[in-house]
Design a protein around this motif. Structure first.
Motif, mmCIF file in Angstrom:
data_model
loop_
_atom_site.group_PDB
_atom_site.id
_atom_site.type_symbol
_atom_site.label_atom_id
_atom_site.label_comp_id
_atom_site.label_asym_id
_atom_site.label_seq_id
_atom_site.Cartn_x
_atom_site.Cartn_y
_atom_site.Cartn_z
ATOM 1 N N LEU A 189 10.386 8.253 -9.449
ATOM 2 C CA LEU A 189 9.824 8.878 -8.386
ATOM 3 C C LEU A 189 10.620 10.043 -8.487
ATOM 4 C CD1 LEU A 189 8.332 8.406 -5.645
ATOM 5 C CD2 LEU A 189 10.511 7.774 -4.919
ATOM 6 N N ILE A 209 7.005 12.371 -3.773
ATOM 7 C CA ILE A 209 7.046 12.549 -2.300
ATOM 8 C C ILE A 209 6.740 13.923 -2.117
ATOM 9 C CG2 ILE A 209 7.930 12.249 -0.148
ATOM 10 C CD1 ILE A 209 9.645 9.836 -1.543
ATOM 11 N N THR A 230 -1.605 10.856 -2.134
ATOM 12 C CA THR A 230 -0.500 10.413 -1.581
ATOM 13 C C THR A 230 -0.758 9.881 -0.121
ATOM 14 O OG1 THR A 230 1.684 11.220 -0.916
ATOM 15 C CG2 THR A 230 -0.129 12.654 -0.472
ATOM 16 N N ASN A 248 10.258 7.994 4.350
ATOM 17 C CA ASN A 248 9.266 7.784 3.339
ATOM 18 C C ASN A 248 9.829 7.650 2.000
ATOM 19 O OD1 ASN A 248 7.368 8.965 1.319
ATOM 20 N ND2 ASN A 248 6.234 9.811 3.153
ATOM 21 N N ASN A 252 8.596 4.253 -0.568
ATOM 22 C CA ASN A 252 8.260 4.374 -1.962
ATOM 23 C C ASN A 252 9.108 3.642 -2.974
ATOM 24 O OD1 ASN A 252 6.065 6.882 -2.440
ATOM 25 N ND2 ASN A 252 7.225 7.239 -0.612
ATOM 26 N N VAL A 257 3.896 0.256 -4.825
ATOM 27 C CA VAL A 257 3.583 1.846 -4.135
ATOM 28 C C VAL A 257 3.698 2.662 -5.109
ATOM 29 C CG1 VAL A 257 4.084 3.555 -2.582
ATOM 30 C CG2 VAL A 257 4.445 1.047 -1.900
ATOM 31 N N ARG A 258 4.633 2.464 -6.110
ATOM 32 C CA ARG A 258 4.693 3.850 -7.238
ATOM 33 C C ARG A 258 3.753 3.461 -8.116
ATOM 34 N NH1 ARG A 258 8.901 2.707 -9.660
ATOM 35 N NH2 ARG A 258 9.792 0.926 -8.566
ATOM 36 N N GLN A 261 0.320 4.901 -7.249
ATOM 37 C CA GLN A 261 -0.018 6.523 -7.356
ATOM 38 C C GLN A 261 -0.030 6.515 -8.927
ATOM 39 O OE1 GLN A 261 3.359 8.974 -5.925
ATOM 40 N NE2 GLN A 261 1.967 10.214 -4.998
#
Length: 425
Positions: A189, A209, A230, A248, A252, A257-258, A261
């Protein structure tokens, strides 16, 4: 011409450092056949006007429509595609992921996957002077997540992040493009400013992020949200950005979630962007304005037949025999009704037949063929039409990776302009 310091872009490149803001110098230096590329965040409109008037063609690089540009082509890296012409200046604006000019190292990305556990986090806020905020981020995250290692990229060597207080943080400065790429590929991330680094993170498929640290980053943030790349962003310019970031960050951490993306980033940015920009630069827009491309219809059968039997066309063809009408009619009907062909007709502004461009698609390869009516040959339209037709082809068939042309060894003219397109011959 541009505003360059000692950057990696000029490594191993011979260049002359001059004060090009003096208009008298420009008038002596730029010739009428010159192609000029200008990349500047400082030059005023009058300087651009002088360059545009002196040069044959101009390409202007911009990030956020900084000024009103004179005649030329303006390239704007953007996550959303948009092309238009300013009718008052005849300036062409080209924006989109297909003209995001990545650093060379980011054009070739080895395959990667997303780890389930969040183990490595990259923090890079760009060149913004927000050292105090960066220190707050590091202290808060290192303290709250001792099992996560934080890699902090900063342009300031003396940031003094008090790393002795934590054993899960490392500071990096003066990284090369390759070193930065490897950090991204290693990271699960990233916390990033919403500038050009966003494009490299998307190219490496690194979940991130985004933090808006300057007003000129709003367009990137808006595009990220509109395209669902995003779910949220942090606005450093508003109240309590640290609390918003920590909330936030927590959202993540889950793998799902990751991974979501990561999957959205697949092939989003065109790694052939440099070639795309060069193609826009080479297109003679005066010629482009006089001609257009359209998909062939049944009514074009006679014009294509007569052009195909033109003596020069036949002499430069692999099969030089004259085409009989029966065979042509069968072939034509087969091609225009086959979804593995893109058959384009070239017309002038009065809808007069000028020629044809044809692509036959075979998996990821397109075989190209072009022929032009005799009266239009030799005036420079072939290259511009080809550049435009290749753009059409890659829009129709997104899986096409290579374009191939079969040309007789004796056909020197076709070989020369097709080489300018970097096609396989």
């Amino acid at each position: 011409m541009g505003d360059f310091e000692s950057t990696e872009i000029l490594k191993n490149v011979k260049f002359e450092n001059i004060n090009w803001y003096f208009h008298s110098y420009l008038k002596d230096f730029i010739k009428e056949d010159d192609y000029c590329i200008v990349d500047s965040y400082i030059a005023e409109e009058d300087t651009y006007e002088v360059i545009s008037n002196l040069a044959r063609t101009c390409l202007f690089l911009d990030d956020y429509y900084r000024i009103k540009y004179p005649k030329g082509t303006v390239i704007i890296p953007s996550l959303k595609k948009k092309e238009f012409v300013d009718s008052t200046t005849l300036t062409r604006y080209i924006a989109g992921p297909h003209v995001i000019c990545l650093r060379h190292n980011f054009t070739k990305i080895e395959s990667r996957s997303i780890r389930k556990d969040l183990a490595n986090v990259l923090i890079t806020l760009g060149g913004s002077d927000i050292t105090a905020f960066l220190k707050q981020i590091i202290k808060s995250l290192c303290r709250k997540y001792p099992n996560i290692f934080f890699h902090v990229v900063s342009g300031r060597k003396n940031i003094n992040i008090e790393s002795e207080e934590f054993d899960n943080v490392q500071l990096y400065t003066d990284l090369t493009a390759e070193e930065m790429k490897q950090l991204m590929l290693m990271s699960d991330l990233t916390i990033t400013g919403s500038g050009q680094t966003v494009y490299e993170l998307i190219a490496t498929r690194t979940p991130f992020i985004p933090i808006k640290v300057a007003e000129n980053q709003q367009s990137i943030v808006s595009n990220l949200l509109e395209l669902s790349l995003t779910n949220d962003f942090i606005n450093y310019l508003e109240d309590d950005p640290l609390r918003n970031l920590l909330n936030n960050f927590e959202k993540n951490i889950p793998y799902s979630v990751r991974k979501n993306q990561y999957e959205k980033f697949s092939n989003f940015i065109d790694r052939n962007s440099t070639k795309n920009i060069v193609n826009y630069f080479l297109i003679n827009h005066d010629i482009e304005d006089k001609f257009r491309l359209r998909v062939a219809t049944n009514e074009d059968i006679y014009n294509v037949y007569h052009l195909s039997n033109d003596s020069t066309v036949r002499a430069n063809s692999i099969n030089q025999k004259k085409i009989i009408w029966k065979n042509h009619r069968e072939w034509f009907n087969k091609v225009i009704n086959n979804d593995q062909y893109l058959f384009l007709i070239i017309e002038d502004k009065n809808n007069k037949f000028v020629g044809q461009v044809r692509f036959e698609i075979k998996y990821k390869v397109a075989l190209i063929s072009i022929s032009i009516e005799k009266e239009y040959r030799g005036n420079g339209i072939s290259l511009s039409i080809l550049l435009k037709s290749v753009q059409e082809c890659t829009q129709y068939f997104e899986n096409v990776k290579n374009i191939i042309a079969y040309i007789k060894i004796s056909n020197i003219a076709s070989k020369n302009y097709l080489k300018e397109l970097d096609l396989s011959l």
